[in-house]
Design a protein around this motif. Structure first.
Motif, PDB file in Angstrom:
ATOM      1  N   ALA A  95       0.823  -1.296   0.109  1.00 40.65           N
ATOM      2  CA  ALA A  95      -0.065   0.005  -0.092  1.00 40.65           C
ATOM      3  C   ALA A  95       0.656   1.239  -0.243  1.00 40.65           C
ATOM      4  O   ALA A  95       0.256   2.439  -0.530  1.00 40.65           O
ATOM      5  CB  ALA A  95      -0.926  -0.083   1.159  1.00 40.65           C
ATOM      6  N   SER A  96       1.947   1.174   0.504  1.00 38.19           N
ATOM      7  CA  SER A  96       2.878   2.432   0.518  1.00 38.19           C
ATOM      8  C   SER A  96       3.138   2.908  -0.876  1.00 38.19           C
ATOM      9  O   SER A  96       3.597   4.141  -0.841  1.00 38.19           O
ATOM     10  CB  SER A  96       4.200   2.051   1.203  1.00 38.19           C
ATOM     11  OG  SER A  96       5.044   1.142   0.462  1.00 38.19           O
ATOM     12  N   ALA A 104      -5.776   2.522   2.081  1.00 35.11           N
ATOM     13  CA  ALA A 104      -6.618   1.953   2.995  1.00 35.11           C
ATOM     14  C   ALA A 104      -7.286   0.663   2.591  1.00 35.11           C
ATOM     15  O   ALA A 104      -6.964  -0.332   3.275  1.00 35.11           O
ATOM     16  CB  ALA A 104      -7.669   2.958   3.651  1.00 35.11           C
ATOM     17  N   SER A 105      -7.580   0.843   1.443  1.00 27.72           N
ATOM     18  CA  SER A 105      -8.481  -0.413   1.099  1.00 27.72           C
ATOM     19  C   SER A 105      -7.792  -1.581   0.619  1.00 27.72           C
ATOM     20  O   SER A 105      -7.927  -2.748   0.743  1.00 27.72           O
ATOM     21  CB  SER A 105      -9.573  -0.005  -0.246  1.00 27.72           C
ATOM     22  OG  SER A 105      -8.734   0.487  -1.184  1.00 27.72           O
ATOM     23  N   ARG A 106      -6.408  -1.016   0.228  1.00 31.18           N
ATOM     24  CA  ARG A 106      -5.471  -2.405   0.078  1.00 31.18           C
ATOM     25  C   ARG A 106      -5.047  -3.200   1.176  1.00 31.18           C
ATOM     26  O   ARG A 106      -4.948  -4.274   1.262  1.00 31.18           O
ATOM     27  CB  ARG A 106      -4.040  -1.550  -0.607  1.00 31.18           C
ATOM     28  CG  ARG A 106      -2.821  -2.582  -0.794  1.00 31.18           C
ATOM     29  CD  ARG A 106      -3.408  -3.216  -2.193  1.00 31.18           C
ATOM     30  NE  ARG A 106      -2.298  -3.986  -2.807  1.00 31.18           N
ATOM     31  CZ  ARG A 106      -1.219  -3.712  -3.814  1.00 31.18           C
ATOM     32  NH1 ARG A 106      -1.377  -2.952  -4.383  1.00 31.18           N
ATOM     33  NH2 ARG A 106      -0.460  -4.799  -4.142  1.00 31.18           N
ATOM     34  N   VAL A 107      -5.067  -2.379   2.391  1.00 31.60           N
ATOM     35  CA  VAL A 107      -4.580  -3.161   3.559  1.00 31.60           C
ATOM     36  C   VAL A 107      -6.025  -3.731   3.931  1.00 31.60           C
ATOM     37  O   VAL A 107      -5.811  -5.139   4.538  1.00 31.60           O
ATOM     38  CB  VAL A 107      -4.055  -2.154   4.804  1.00 31.60           C
ATOM     39  CG1 VAL A 107      -3.825  -2.919   6.052  1.00 31.60           C
ATOM     40  CG2 VAL A 107      -2.668  -1.489   4.025  1.00 31.60           C
ATOM     41  N   GLU A 108      -6.959  -3.063   3.664  1.00 30.79           N
ATOM     42  CA  GLU A 108      -8.256  -3.733   4.565  1.00 30.79           C
ATOM     43  C   GLU A 108      -8.665  -5.130   3.817  1.00 30.79           C
ATOM     44  O   GLU A 108      -8.823  -5.891   4.422  1.00 30.79           O
ATOM     45  CB  GLU A 108      -9.475  -2.792   4.245  1.00 30.79           C
ATOM     46  CG  GLU A 108      -9.607  -1.496   5.051  1.00 30.79           C
ATOM     47  CD  GLU A 108     -10.228  -0.421   4.693  1.00 30.79           C
ATOM     48  OE1 GLU A 108     -10.408   0.533   5.669  1.00 30.79           O
ATOM     49  OE2 GLU A 108     -10.882  -0.527   3.666  1.00 30.79           O
ATOM     50  N   PHE A 128     -16.620  -9.719   9.502  1.00 33.98           N
ATOM     51  CA  PHE A 128     -15.665  -9.184   9.584  1.00 33.98           C
ATOM     52  C   PHE A 128     -15.425  -7.861   8.426  1.00 33.98           C
ATOM     53  O   PHE A 128     -15.302  -8.162   7.403  1.00 33.98           O
ATOM     54  CB  PHE A 128     -14.206  -9.886   9.674  1.00 33.98           C
ATOM     55  CG  PHE A 128     -13.057  -9.233   9.873  1.00 33.98           C
ATOM     56  CD1 PHE A 128     -13.045  -8.239  11.044  1.00 33.98           C
ATOM     57  CD2 PHE A 128     -11.780  -9.339   9.161  1.00 33.98           C
ATOM     58  CE1 PHE A 128     -11.992  -7.503  11.343  1.00 33.98           C
ATOM     59  CE2 PHE A 128     -10.543  -8.332   9.244  1.00 33.98           C
ATOM     60  CZ  PHE A 128     -10.612  -7.726  10.422  1.00 33.98           C
ATOM     61  N   ILE A 129     -15.421  -6.536   8.892  1.00 35.75           N
ATOM     62  CA  ILE A 129     -15.386  -5.579   8.111  1.00 35.75           C
ATOM     63  C   ILE A 129     -14.143  -4.298   8.635  1.00 35.75           C
ATOM     64  O   ILE A 129     -14.686  -3.804   9.478  1.00 35.75           O
ATOM     65  CB  ILE A 129     -16.698  -4.860   7.894  1.00 35.75           C
ATOM     66  CG1 ILE A 129     -17.866  -5.768   7.801  1.00 35.75           C
ATOM     67  CG2 ILE A 129     -16.641  -3.616   7.146  1.00 35.75           C
ATOM     68  CD1 ILE A 129     -19.288  -5.251   8.226  1.00 35.75           C
ATOM     69  N   PRO A 130     -12.983  -5.030   8.147  1.00 31.85           N
ATOM     70  CA  PRO A 130     -11.948  -3.923   8.564  1.00 31.85           C
ATOM     71  C   PRO A 130     -12.140  -2.512   7.948  1.00 31.85           C
ATOM     72  O   PRO A 130     -12.659  -2.168   6.935  1.00 31.85           O
ATOM     73  CB  PRO A 130     -10.646  -4.769   7.989  1.00 31.85           C
ATOM     74  CG  PRO A 130     -11.283  -5.533   6.766  1.00 31.85           C
ATOM     75  CD  PRO A 130     -12.686  -5.685   7.096  1.00 31.85           C
ATOM     76  N   TYR A 131     -11.694  -1.683   9.102  1.00 31.77           N
ATOM     77  CA  TYR A 131     -11.771  -0.156   8.665  1.00 31.77           C
ATOM     78  C   TYR A 131     -10.394   0.307   8.945  1.00 31.77           C
ATOM     79  O   TYR A 131     -10.053   0.343  10.317  1.00 31.77           O
ATOM     80  CB  TYR A 131     -12.908   0.440   9.266  1.00 31.77           C
ATOM     81  CG  TYR A 131     -12.564   2.130   9.182  1.00 31.77           C
ATOM     82  CD1 TYR A 131     -12.974   2.800   7.921  1.00 31.77           C
ATOM     83  CD2 TYR A 131     -12.634   2.763  10.419  1.00 31.77           C
ATOM     84  CE1 TYR A 131     -12.828   4.095   7.899  1.00 31.77           C
ATOM     85  CE2 TYR A 131     -12.528   4.005  10.357  1.00 31.77           C
ATOM     86  CZ  TYR A 131     -12.557   4.907   9.006  1.00 31.77           C
ATOM     87  OH  TYR A 131     -12.431   6.364   8.990  1.00 31.77           O
ATOM     88  N   LEU A 132      -9.662   1.140   8.236  1.00 27.82           N
ATOM     89  CA  LEU A 132      -8.469   1.798   8.432  1.00 27.82           C
ATOM     90  C   LEU A 132      -8.801   3.497   8.326  1.00 27.82           C
ATOM     91  O   LEU A 132      -9.152   3.771   7.353  1.00 27.82           O
ATOM     92  CB  LEU A 132      -7.385   1.574   7.893  1.00 27.82           C
ATOM     93  CG  LEU A 132      -6.919   0.036   7.898  1.00 27.82           C
ATOM     94  CD1 LEU A 132      -5.962  -0.257   6.891  1.00 27.82           C
ATOM     95  CD2 LEU A 132      -6.595  -0.083   9.135  1.00 27.82           C
TER      96      LEU A 132
END
Length: 200
Positions: A95-96, A104-108, A128-132
């Motif tokens: 993601a960097s 964020a969506s790349r990591v999520e 499970f719904i990850p949010y960053l």
């Protein structure tokens, strides 16, 4: 009706979930909304902050397996995530080099895939719904500058908060450098800004 567990990195986020987000979500059918600070639950002084992914995954998977009816999510700061070594979060290194609005969506997506693999083939990934958040929690306060200023009892600061907000395409793009992070910008306008209490 569902139970929602929000895995957070600090006490500001914990208070936000328990005092603001929870009551709002009750209106949409959730019977419980509770924050879970990342880290050692028995020693409050060691709780919170960004933890390595293996520890976070263990917490999330433990909650999902312990209550097969609950839904879990995260509320953590993208820029604070470990991106190398055994503590690295899935997708963080890749993601960097991704454009801002896809970081964020790349990591999520990578985090979701990792939890899905850990839970097994029968896991309903809708649980499970990850949010960053891209930056720290305070960036979200700039989503409504007038309400933020009023909420901290200083409505006269609304225009100054709005000028800061106006320099960015979205509140989450407010610079995250040590001197220009959203909380630092607030501190320059609000003497003695107590992050935990005024952040709500």
């Amino acid at each position: 009706m569902s139970r929602l567990l929000v895995h957070v990195e600090g006490e500001t986020e914990e208070s936000f979930v328990n005092e603001v987000l929870g009551p709002h979500l009750f209106e949409f059918g959730f019977w419980e909304v509770a924050a879970r600070l990342l880290g050692n639950a028995r020693q409050r002084s060691r709780r919170g902050g960004i933890c390595g992914w293996p520890s976070v995954r263990r917490d999330i998977v433990g909650h999902l397996k312990g209550d097969p009816t609950c839904i879990a999510t995260t509320m953590v700061d993208y820029y604070g995530l470990p991106q190398a070594g055994a503590s690295a979060w899935p997708g963080r290194t890749e993601a960097s080099t991704t454009v801002f609005d896809r970081k964020a969506s790349r990591v999520e997506n990578a985090v979701l895939e990792d939890v899905r693999n850990e839970m097994g083939v029968n896991f309903d990934s809708r649980r499970f719904i990850p949010y960053l958040m891209m930056h720290e929690f305070e960036a979200l306060l700039f989503s409504d500058c007038a309400k933020f200023a009023s909420g901290i009892g200083q409505p006269e600061l609304a225009d100054r908060f709005q000028r800061i907000r106006g320099d960015f395409a979205s509140p989450e793009e407010i610079d995250d450098s040590p001197n220009h992070a959203p909380s630092k910008r607030i501190e320059t306008l609000v003497s003695g800004y107590p992050k935990k209490f005024m952040g709500l």
